[in-house]
Scaffold this active site. Structure first.
Site, PDB file in Angstrom:
ATOM      1  N   LYS A 173       0.799  -1.259   0.022  1.00  0.00           N
ATOM      2  CA  LYS A 173      -0.007  -0.017  -0.042  1.00  0.00           C
ATOM      3  C   LYS A 173       1.063   1.403  -0.012  1.00  0.00           C
ATOM      4  CE  LYS A 173      -2.058  -2.225   3.446  1.00  0.00           C
ATOM      5  NZ  LYS A 173      -3.200  -2.671   4.475  1.00  0.00           N
ATOM      6  N   ASP A 209      -4.704  -7.553   9.573  1.00  0.00           N
ATOM      7  CA  ASP A 209      -6.267  -7.194   9.720  1.00  0.00           C
ATOM      8  C   ASP A 209      -7.155  -8.142   9.216  1.00  0.00           C
ATOM      9  OD1 ASP A 209      -5.456  -7.110   6.932  1.00  0.00           O
ATOM     10  OD2 ASP A 209      -6.261  -5.095   6.656  1.00  0.00           O
TER      11      ASP A 209
END
Ligand code: GLC
Length: 477
Positions: A173, A209
């Protein structure tokens, strides 16, 4: 003739005519069911490579063991801290797990922004910032002086050695802090806390996550064995049979595997479905060649794919009367929330400094829908691969399972989840899948992983103690 003087019928037929030509550009994004089955078959092979003892180090899909061996059994309880880094913001949470009500309560939380420069700065700066935010939060919650266990949701690919030892393989990311890749993230966090010296934390559990999402849903629904994120990035985890996890000792039971499916295609296996626009998005990203699948799916990239297509259509005189604008030509100006249609297309186009008419608006919506549909289809193909795998692993004719889901693209895009579910149903007809949107999964889930780890440690201590007692009794005899 200006559009204002045309009848609705003529405008519609004009939209239809333009769309026919635009369709040529969209076709490479429209994957057939056969394409998707093929993608799923390739991913299925990659899952095996990632799990294999001798193949994992060069596998594109990393299949990382998480050392999470059990989902919640409903007896966990206590107060926890949770940190959540990896999405759009960094968050600190105080979470309470209440056994009697089988509830995970968020007592309070605080968001700390991570400035863009810090995302690309040094690891020390990043971890000092995290430790400072945690310190402020403890004061605001009157928790300073207590040493609560901490769940750390760190949403990047990590080679986990133990539940509290996790080596960052690489940033994904928008992050690229120096001096962190190849290092134990728990150690970096603890060192930053030690540098401050004004508070301490208890035992730490590191969590991706996806795992947090699965575990937070797992307290409510114990058949939740898959966690999926479709947000800034995309990824999934699931409970794999230990006998297939060749890199970890032991044959019994299951372990949660963080697939890191975003890396699918990094070895070139998706070249045939990557469009020229996907290639540009990858090349101009901060990590070219890395996370190819993610770059076709997730929120960080969808807007940019759309923008590139719009520029091409305008250049070829199929949009905006052949005109572009400075803003439209600037990377990153088309955001994913705009792809989802949540913002009015006309307002977006005006903000981008474009002169548009209703035909343009129709074409822009068509482009956005096509790009988000492909994203949902690809995710569905990947999810179907996992549910089909779990079904085969367990030799079941039908699998009934629950997927915990989170991420802005899944939650906020009005048509995304419906499209994804419809495609999974076609690709995995023997699987009955319930989707559970996780509320605060990364935060509460991290606390849940910590709680389960503490429960297991407690249970094994009890077992050791009772073994001891038996041995003592045997000695007495
Ligand atoms: C990226 C990360 C992965 C995370 C996903 C969703 O793919 O590498 O660890 O789960 O984003 O946030």
């Amino acid at each position: 003739m200006p559009l204002a003087f045309m009848s609705q019928k003529s405008i519609l037929s004009m939209i239809f005519f333009v769309c026919l030509q635009v369709q040529q550009y969209l076709e490479p994004f429209q994957l057939s069911e056969a394409n998707l089955r093929d993608v799923s078959a390739r991913l299925s092979k990659d899952l095996d490579l990632g799990l294999g003892k001798n193949t994992h180090h060069r596998a594109a899909v990393k299949m990382l063991p998480t050392f999470v061996r059990a989902t919640p059994d409903g007896t966990e309880k206590g107060d926890f801290l949770a940190l959540d880094l990896g999405g759009t913001n960094f968050r600190v949470l105080h979470v309470r797990v209440v056994e009697e009500e089988q509830k995970v309560l968020k007592m309070d939380s605080q968001i700390c922004a991570i400035p863009k420069e810090m995302m690309l700065g040094t690891g020390e700066q990043l971890f000092d910032h995290i430790a400072a935010c945690l310190g402020d939060f403890l004061i605001s919650q009157n928790l300073k002086g207590q040493t609560l266990p901490l769940g750390f949701t760190f949403s990047f690919p990590c080679e986990q050695k133990e539940i509290d030892k996790s080596i960052l393989i690489r940033w994904t990311k928008g992050f690229n802090c120096s001096g962190v890749e190849g290092k134990d993230v728990v150690k970096l966090l603890k060192e930053a806390i030690r540098r401050r010296g004004d508070y301490d934390i208890g035992s730490v559990a590191m969590v991706n996550d996806t795992v947090g999402t699965m575990m937070s849903c797992g307290y409510k629904d114990q058949s939740c064995e898959i966690g999926m994120i479709i947000g800034t990035g995309t990824n999934a985890c699931y409970m794999e049979e230990m006998r297939n996890v060749r890199r970890v000792e032991g044959e019994d039971g299951r372990m949660c595997i963080n697939t890191e499916w975003g890396g699918f295609g990094d070895d070139g296996s998706l070249k045939d479905i990557q469009t020229e626009f996907d290639v540009v998005v990858d090349k101009t990203s901060i990590n070219p060649g890395v996370h190819i699948f993610e770059k076709m799916i997730s929120g960080m990239y969808l807007g940019e794919i759309v923008r590139l297509l719009l520029v091409r259509l305008a250049e070829n005189k199929l949009l905006f009367k052949g005109q572009t604008s400075e803003a439209l030509r600037t990377p990153g100006t088309f955001e994913t929330k705009q792809v989802s249609g949540l913002e009015n297309t006309q307002i977006i186009l005006t903000k981008l400094g474009l002169k548009w008419n209703s035909v343009d608006c129709g074409v822009v919506r068509l482009v956005c829908d096509t790009i988000s549909s492909r994203s949902a289809d690809l995710c569905a193909a990947a999810l179907a691969t996992i549910t089909n795998r779990i079904r085969t692993n367990r030799k079941l004719a039908r699998l009934k399972t629950t997927v915990g889901v989170d991420g802005t693209v899944y939650r906020k895009h009005p048509k995304f989840s419906e499209k994804l579910r419809a495609t999974v149903r076609r690709l995995a007809p023997e699987c009955d899948i319930t989707f559970l949107v996780s509320e605060d999964g990364s935060g509460k889930g991290a606390a849940m992983v910590t709680a389960v780890a503490l429960r297991l440690a407690h249970q094994s201590r009890l077992l050791e103690d009772s073994d001891g007692e038996v041995r003592e009794e045997e000695k007495d005899k």
